[in-house]
Design an enzyme around this catalytic site. Structure first.
Site, PDB file in Angstrom:
ATOM      1  N   SER A 193       0.797  -1.225   0.000  1.00  0.00           N
ATOM      2  CA  SER A 193       0.000   0.000   0.000  1.00  0.00           C
ATOM      3  C   SER A 193       0.832   1.279   0.000  1.00  0.00           C
ATOM      4  O   SER A 193       0.313   2.343  -0.293  1.00  0.00           O
ATOM      5  CB  SER A 193      -0.962   0.013   1.195  1.00  0.00           C
ATOM      6  OG  SER A 193      -0.261   0.197   2.399  1.00  0.00           O
ATOM      7  N   LYS A 204       0.697   4.886   6.547  1.00  0.00           N
ATOM      8  CA  LYS A 204       0.067   5.679   5.484  1.00  0.00           C
ATOM      9  C   LYS A 204       0.622   7.098   5.508  1.00  0.00           C
ATOM     10  O   LYS A 204       1.303   7.503   6.439  1.00  0.00           O
ATOM     11  CB  LYS A 204      -1.458   5.742   5.669  1.00  0.00           C
ATOM     12  CG  LYS A 204      -2.154   4.403   5.811  1.00  0.00           C
ATOM     13  CD  LYS A 204      -2.151   3.593   4.548  1.00  0.00           C
ATOM     14  CE  LYS A 204      -2.852   2.250   4.783  1.00  0.00           C
ATOM     15  NZ  LYS A 204      -2.689   1.331   3.698  1.00  0.00           N
TER      16      LYS A 204
END
Length: 194
Positions: A63, A99
């Site tokens: 990700s 993230k």
């Protein structure tokens, strides 16, 4: 006639050698004990630093590619101040996710169908992206970030599950492990993480 045995006394040289041996043994034990205590203290300090101020993490998944790849070992730093573009690690369902901060409390975010991101009506400059994608988005856009939270997204937008999905949502301060600052493995990519 009595059988007598004469006791032979040690020479001065023999006494000095024995004294030297005893002193050496005593010094050796003291140095060994000191070394062991020092190693234990250093290990305890390292564990405290790694746990309290600089947690060491290993990345899993894709990700955050190409910024962070699967299996890389990174160091995060405990902080409560985050800027857009910072990479953060946070707790989610007994896992730690990594993230990128897009915007913070009170900001409005909008994402086009092609994945172009706007914060407070302005185009967000994202030089770290290789490709844009709307990805797994089930929030109603435009979206205002709630108080005390930050909006995060992965760099590999088509595979990342992040604040665009209500399953993860915006990240609260108490969930945050820290800001990712350094990569230590692999050595070929050793250095600061941007």
């Amino acid at each position: 006639m009595k059988n007598t045995k004469q006791i032979q006394l040690p020479t001065t040289e023999q006494l000095e050698q024995e004294l030297h041996r005893v002193r050496y043994r005593s010094r050796y034990r003291a140095v060994l004990r000191s070394t062991v205590y020092t190693l234990i203290t250093v290990a305890a300090i390292a564990v405290l630093v790694a746990t309290l101020w600089l947690p060491v993490l290993q990345t899993y998944g894709s990700s955050m590619t190409p910024t962070l790849n699967d299996g890389e070992i990174i160091i995060s730093m405990k902080t409560s101040q985050f800027e857009p573009g910072d990479i953060v690690a946070f707790y989610y369902n007994n896992k730690i996710l990594v993230k990128r901060v897009i915007c913070s409390a009170g900001d409005w975010i909008n994402i086009d169908q092609d994945g172009t991101v706007y914060v407070n009506g302005k185009l967000l400059d994202e030089p770290y992206l290789v490709e844009k994608a709307l990805g797994d988005c089930n929030i109603e856009l435009p979206y205002q970030v709630p108080d005390g939270k930050i909006f995060v997204m992965g760099d590999h937008r088509s595979t990342s599950v992040d604040s665009r999905n209500t399953a993860v949502g915006c990240v609260a301060q108490e969930q945050i492990v820290g800001r990712i600052v350094f990569r230590v493995w692999p050595f070929a990519r050793f250095g600061r993480v941007n």
